[in-house]
Design a protein around this motif. Structure first.
Motif, PDB file in Angstrom:
ATOM      1  N   ASN A   1       2.739   8.943   0.389  1.00  0.00           N
ATOM      2  CA  ASN A   1       2.234   9.247   1.733  1.00  0.00           C
ATOM      3  C   ASN A   1       0.899   8.555   1.989  1.00  0.00           C
ATOM      4  OD1 ASN A   1       4.421  10.856   2.407  1.00  0.00           O
ATOM      5  ND2 ASN A   1       3.446  12.745   1.714  1.00  0.00           N
ATOM      6  N   LEU A   2       0.013   8.575   0.977  1.00  0.00           N
ATOM      7  CA  LEU A   2      -1.289   7.950   1.120  1.00  0.00           C
ATOM      8  C   LEU A   2      -1.149   6.430   1.247  1.00  0.00           C
ATOM      9  CD1 LEU A   2      -4.361   8.407   1.141  1.00  0.00           C
ATOM     10  CD2 LEU A   2      -4.342   8.143  -1.344  1.00  0.00           C
ATOM     11  N   PHE A   3      -0.241   5.848   0.453  1.00  0.00           N
ATOM     12  CA  PHE A   3      -0.004   4.405   0.490  1.00  0.00           C
ATOM     13  C   PHE A   3       0.452   3.978   1.883  1.00  0.00           C
ATOM     14  CE2 PHE A   3       2.176   0.424  -0.119  1.00  0.00           C
ATOM     15  CZ  PHE A   3       1.461  -0.225  -1.119  1.00  0.00           C
ATOM     16  N   LYS A   4       1.356   4.740   2.474  1.00  0.00           N
ATOM     17  CA  LYS A   4       1.856   4.412   3.813  1.00  0.00           C
ATOM     18  C   LYS A   4       0.759   4.585   4.861  1.00  0.00           C
ATOM     19  CE  LYS A   4       5.585   5.214   7.104  1.00  0.00           C
ATOM     20  NZ  LYS A   4       6.842   5.936   7.407  1.00  0.00           N
ATOM     21  N   LYS A   5      -0.073   5.603   4.675  1.00  0.00           N
ATOM     22  CA  LYS A   5      -1.166   5.842   5.624  1.00  0.00           C
ATOM     23  C   LYS A   5      -2.131   4.662   5.639  1.00  0.00           C
ATOM     24  CE  LYS A   5      -4.868   9.130   6.701  1.00  0.00           C
ATOM     25  NZ  LYS A   5      -5.550  10.398   6.287  1.00  0.00           N
ATOM     26  N   VAL A   6      -2.378   4.062   4.460  1.00  0.00           N
ATOM     27  CA  VAL A   6      -3.334   2.956   4.356  1.00  0.00           C
ATOM     28  C   VAL A   6      -2.711   1.628   4.767  1.00  0.00           C
ATOM     29  CG1 VAL A   6      -4.773   1.627   2.767  1.00  0.00           C
ATOM     30  CG2 VAL A   6      -4.679   4.119   2.568  1.00  0.00           C
ATOM     31  N   THR A   7      -1.470   1.356   4.308  1.00  0.00           N
ATOM     32  CA  THR A   7      -0.863   0.034   4.512  1.00  0.00           C
ATOM     33  C   THR A   7       0.139  -0.015   5.664  1.00  0.00           C
ATOM     34  OG1 THR A   7       0.985   0.483   2.988  1.00  0.00           O
ATOM     35  CG2 THR A   7      -1.066  -0.371   2.035  1.00  0.00           C
ATOM     36  N   GLY A   8       0.629   1.154   6.091  1.00  0.00           N
ATOM     37  CA  GLY A   8       1.653   1.181   7.131  1.00  0.00           C
ATOM     38  C   GLY A   8       3.066   1.089   6.584  1.00  0.00           C
ATOM     39  N   LEU A   9       3.204   0.909   5.250  1.00  0.00           N
ATOM     40  CA  LEU A   9       4.509   0.803   4.597  1.00  0.00           C
ATOM     41  C   LEU A   9       4.580   1.753   3.417  1.00  0.00           C
ATOM     42  CD1 LEU A   9       4.763  -3.103   4.436  1.00  0.00           C
ATOM     43  CD2 LEU A   9       5.897  -1.633   6.113  1.00  0.00           C
ATOM     44  N   THR A  10       5.778   2.213   3.079  1.00  0.00           N
ATOM     45  CA  THR A  10       5.947   2.969   1.839  1.00  0.00           C
ATOM     46  C   THR A  10       5.866   1.994   0.674  1.00  0.00           C
ATOM     47  OG1 THR A  10       8.347   2.702   1.744  1.00  0.00           O
ATOM     48  CG2 THR A  10       7.487   4.571   3.045  1.00  0.00           C
ATOM     49  N   PRO A  11       5.655   2.463  -0.569  1.00  0.00           N
ATOM     50  CA  PRO A  11       5.631   1.542  -1.719  1.00  0.00           C
ATOM     51  C   PRO A  11       6.912   0.715  -1.834  1.00  0.00           C
ATOM     52  CG  PRO A  11       4.722   3.650  -2.351  1.00  0.00           C
ATOM     53  CD  PRO A  11       5.257   3.832  -0.970  1.00  0.00           C
ATOM     54  N   THR A  12       8.056   1.343  -1.588  1.00  0.00           N
ATOM     55  CA  THR A  12       9.334   0.623  -1.668  1.00  0.00           C
ATOM     56  C   THR A  12       9.410  -0.464  -0.605  1.00  0.00           C
ATOM     57  OG1 THR A  12      10.428   2.615  -2.504  1.00  0.00           O
ATOM     58  CG2 THR A  12      11.838   0.883  -1.599  1.00  0.00           C
ATOM     59  N   GLU A  13       9.002  -0.130   0.615  1.00  0.00           N
ATOM     60  CA  GLU A  13       9.016  -1.116   1.704  1.00  0.00           C
ATOM     61  C   GLU A  13       8.044  -2.251   1.418  1.00  0.00           C
ATOM     62  OE1 GLU A  13      10.104   1.958   5.392  1.00  0.00           O
ATOM     63  OE2 GLU A  13       8.015   1.454   4.892  1.00  0.00           O
ATOM     64  N   TYR A  14       6.899  -1.922   0.872  1.00  0.00           N
ATOM     65  CA  TYR A  14       5.896  -2.944   0.564  1.00  0.00           C
ATOM     66  C   TYR A  14       6.426  -3.905  -0.498  1.00  0.00           C
ATOM     67  CZ  TYR A  14       1.517  -5.154  -0.781  1.00  0.00           C
ATOM     68  OH  TYR A  14       0.547  -6.083  -1.062  1.00  0.00           O
ATOM     69  N   ARG A  15       7.067  -3.358  -1.542  1.00  0.00           N
ATOM     70  CA  ARG A  15       7.625  -4.211  -2.614  1.00  0.00           C
ATOM     71  C   ARG A  15       8.713  -5.115  -2.066  1.00  0.00           C
ATOM     72  NH1 ARG A  15       9.052  -1.224  -7.961  1.00  0.00           N
ATOM     73  NH2 ARG A  15       7.163  -2.232  -8.774  1.00  0.00           N
ATOM     74  N   LYS A  16       9.573  -4.561  -1.215  1.00  0.00           N
ATOM     75  CA  LYS A  16      10.650  -5.350  -0.629  1.00  0.00           C
ATOM     76  C   LYS A  16      10.089  -6.456   0.253  1.00  0.00           C
ATOM     77  CE  LYS A  16      14.755  -4.931   2.310  1.00  0.00           C
ATOM     78  NZ  LYS A  16      15.594  -4.019   3.139  1.00  0.00           N
ATOM     79  N   HIS A  17       9.107  -6.108   1.070  1.00  0.00           N
ATOM     80  CA  HIS A  17       8.491  -7.087   1.967  1.00  0.00           C
ATOM     81  C   HIS A  17       7.807  -8.199   1.159  1.00  0.00           C
ATOM     82  CE1 HIS A  17       6.576  -8.610   5.568  1.00  0.00           C
ATOM     83  NE2 HIS A  17       5.394  -8.532   4.984  1.00  0.00           N
ATOM     84  N   SER A  18       7.129  -7.832   0.072  1.00  0.00           N
ATOM     85  CA  SER A  18       6.452  -8.822  -0.769  1.00  0.00           C
ATOM     86  C   SER A  18       7.461  -9.731  -1.439  1.00  0.00           C
ATOM     87  CB  SER A  18       5.597  -8.121  -1.829  1.00  0.00           C
ATOM     88  OG  SER A  18       4.599  -7.329  -1.235  1.00  0.00           O
ATOM     89  N   PHE A  19       8.585  -9.154  -1.890  1.00  0.00           N
ATOM     90  CA  PHE A  19       9.632  -9.950  -2.547  1.00  0.00           C
ATOM     91  C   PHE A  19      10.243 -10.947  -1.567  1.00  0.00           C
ATOM     92  CE2 PHE A  19      14.142 -10.558  -3.651  1.00  0.00           C
ATOM     93  CZ  PHE A  19      13.996 -11.125  -4.902  1.00  0.00           C
TER      94      PHE A  19
END
Length: 531
Positions: free
Chosen positions: A499-517
């Motif tokens: 929840n905190l990760f999404k609040k800061v970045t706008g993405l969940t950890p899973t979404e962020y990893r997928k987007h980075s990949f």
């Protein structure tokens, strides 16, 4: 009728006060006066006045000594201090010794009567409280601010009153209502009560506090904080939001004075003293402005002549290199001032007090000013020309800028060490402000306040940013699962971390990893096409 006694070594002042007020008509009994504290003591024992008015500077026994003796031997007597600009810091000392209030010279009979009525109301209120069998919430709050109750006793009384007194941090604020209606300079009780109730309704929705009425126009707030960030900015922002509505609905304005954040119940008294010092400075500034308007010809409006914000902005952001040109342009608007007039003194004194207050706010909030202002007042008396005025302002700017430099030099090393410690220990899920401040050998409230002032962000925000950036790095470079990364960057609860990760970045950890990949894959594809 309340009995009044006066102590002043100037016979003209004693006679003026004695003769200019119709005491019986105003509801008071003038029971005598004396030339110094030593002569006054037997009269005090004989007449037992309710209110004692005393000058500070007197021969044999001065006002501070008399105040101390009276508070010890006759604690029920309320003491009002007569203070001039030159001995204002003595008035602050007298207030700490238990004086009820002070009156700044020169004053009118109306000013004195208004103050006497306020103190008289205080006496009546205290007498009514003594008649009650139970310890009231207001008395508890007043005793905490006055340092008159121990922690154990305060907790016991709070439990009896079913008050949730304990919290992580405390701060005290003083709210003062004043009229903006020139036809009614004094707030009538009904308007004051209505405005106070409305203010409370607006503030209590966003700020957690206890409150008690210190006088008809003054309310004291004991603010409860869960974090050590200074609440003054949040409270000041809310007060600023209310000002237009207050002016439109009630024709009054609200002045805010705030003390520092404290960790313990006993620290409420310290925060209250800081808020009171701030309150006295603001009150002195307001009285000085009133005197400035009174002494100027034709009801002069100083805002037409001088842009105070321009001066304060230069104080905050200017430098010595640009100071001569700025002061020359700023003082060019003072060409027509008669530097031998009382108006000129009040004008420069007003600017000085305002600049000192701003410097404390911008640079060093707790810098003592009682040893600075008297010396500056003496310098103001020697301003006899336009050139003297320019020289004085340049000197004052240089003096206040030393506070700014001292603050920068003093705290840069501390902030650097705190940031380094956070970067080295961010993975510790038990890392706290207390741990960091212990390593820095300073109090947690002090470190938190300095960190926020110097960096523009809280220590919690900085720690969160370090942890999230590290988590982003691990999500990009490893195949570790989300709960493993959460643990590695200092979070035991994976759900809270997500929840905190999404609040800061706008993405969940899973979404962020997928987007980075996907970004990495796209970059690789572009590289192959180029080859």
């Amino acid at each position: 009728m309340k009995k009044i006694m006066l102590v002043d070594d100037e016979i003209l002042i004693r006679e003026s006060i004695r003769e200019r007020v119709n005491w019986e008509k105003e509801g008071f009994h003038y029971c005598g006066d004396a030339a110094d504290g030593e002569l006054a003591l037997p009269l005090i024992e004989q007449h037992m006045p309710d209110i004692l008015i005393t000058d500070i500077k007197m021969p044999f026994m001065d006002g501070l000594e008399l105040c101390s003796v009276v508070r010890e031997r006759f604690p029920h007597i309320k003491v009002i201090i007569l203070s001039g600009h030159d001995d204002f810091h003595y008035a602050q000392t007298a207030l700490r010794l238990g004086a009820a209030d002070y009156c700044l010279k020169p004053f009118s009979a109306a000013d004195l009567l208004q103050l006497l009525r306020t103190v008289s109301d205080t006496i009546d209120r205290e007498e009514n409280e003594k008649k009650r069998d139970t310890y009231t919430a207001e008395k508890l709050f007043a005793d905490l601010c006055g340092g008159l109750i121990s922690t154990a006793a305060a907790i016991k009384v709070a439990d009896q009153l079913k008050l949730q007194l304990m919290t992580s941090y405390y701060a005290v604020a003083i709210l003062t209502l004043s009229s903006t209606d020139p036809t009614k300079p004094e707030l009538d009780p009904a308007r004051c009560t209505e405005a106070g109730r409305w203010i409370h309704e607006q503030l209590c929705e966003q700020i957690d506090y206890f409150m008690y009425k210190r006088s008809r126009t003054e309310t004291v707030l004991i603010i409860k904080c869960q974090q050590s960030e200074e609440p003054s900015l949040q409270l000041q922002a809310r007060v600023n939001d209310l000002q237009l509505l207050l002016h439109a609905q009630f024709q009054c304005e609200l002045t805010l004075s705030v003390g520092g954040v404290q960790e313990r119940l006993q620290g409420i008294h310290i925060s209250y003293l800081e808020a009171e010092a701030d309150h006295l400075e603001r009150r002195m500034l307001r009285q000085n402005k009133d005197a400035l308007l009174h002494t100027s010809a034709g009801g002069f409006d100083e805002n037409v002549l001088l842009d105070r914000n321009e001066l304060l902005d230069f104080l905050k952001l200017g430098c010595s290199r640009d100071a001569p040109d700025f002061v020359r342009a700023f003082t060019s608007r003072l060409d027509n001032v008669n530097w031998d007039s009382l108006y000129a003194y009040y004008l420069m004194h007003d600017l000085t007090v305002e600049m000192i207050a701003a410097a404390k706010q911008y640079f060093q909030r707790n810098h003592p000013t009682d040893d600075v202002l008297p010396a500056l007042q003496q310098q103001i008396k020697h301003i006899k020309s336009h050139d003297d005025c320019q020289h004085y302002l340049l000197s004052l700017l240089d003096q206040l800028w030393t506070w700014r430099q001292a603050g920068t030099d003093k705290y840069s090393e501390l902030i650097h060490a705190a940031k380094l410690y956070i970067r080295q220990h961010y993975e510790d899920d038990q890392l706290s402000l207390f741990d960091i401040s212990k390593q820095m050998a300073v109090s947690s409230s002090h470190l938190s306040k300095i960190f926020s002032q110097e960096t523009g962000q809280t220590m919690t925000d900085y720690l969160t940013l370090i942890r999230i950036n590290k988590a982003k790095e691990l999500l990009k470079l490893t195949r570790h699962k989300t709960f493993e990364i959460a643990f590695q960057v200092g979070y035991k609860d994976p759900h809270y971390f997500s929840n905190l990760f999404k609040k800061v970045t706008g993405l969940t950890p899973t979404e962020y990893r997928k987007h980075s990949f996907e970004q990495q894959t796209e970059q690789v594809g572009k590289g192959k096409k180029q080859r």
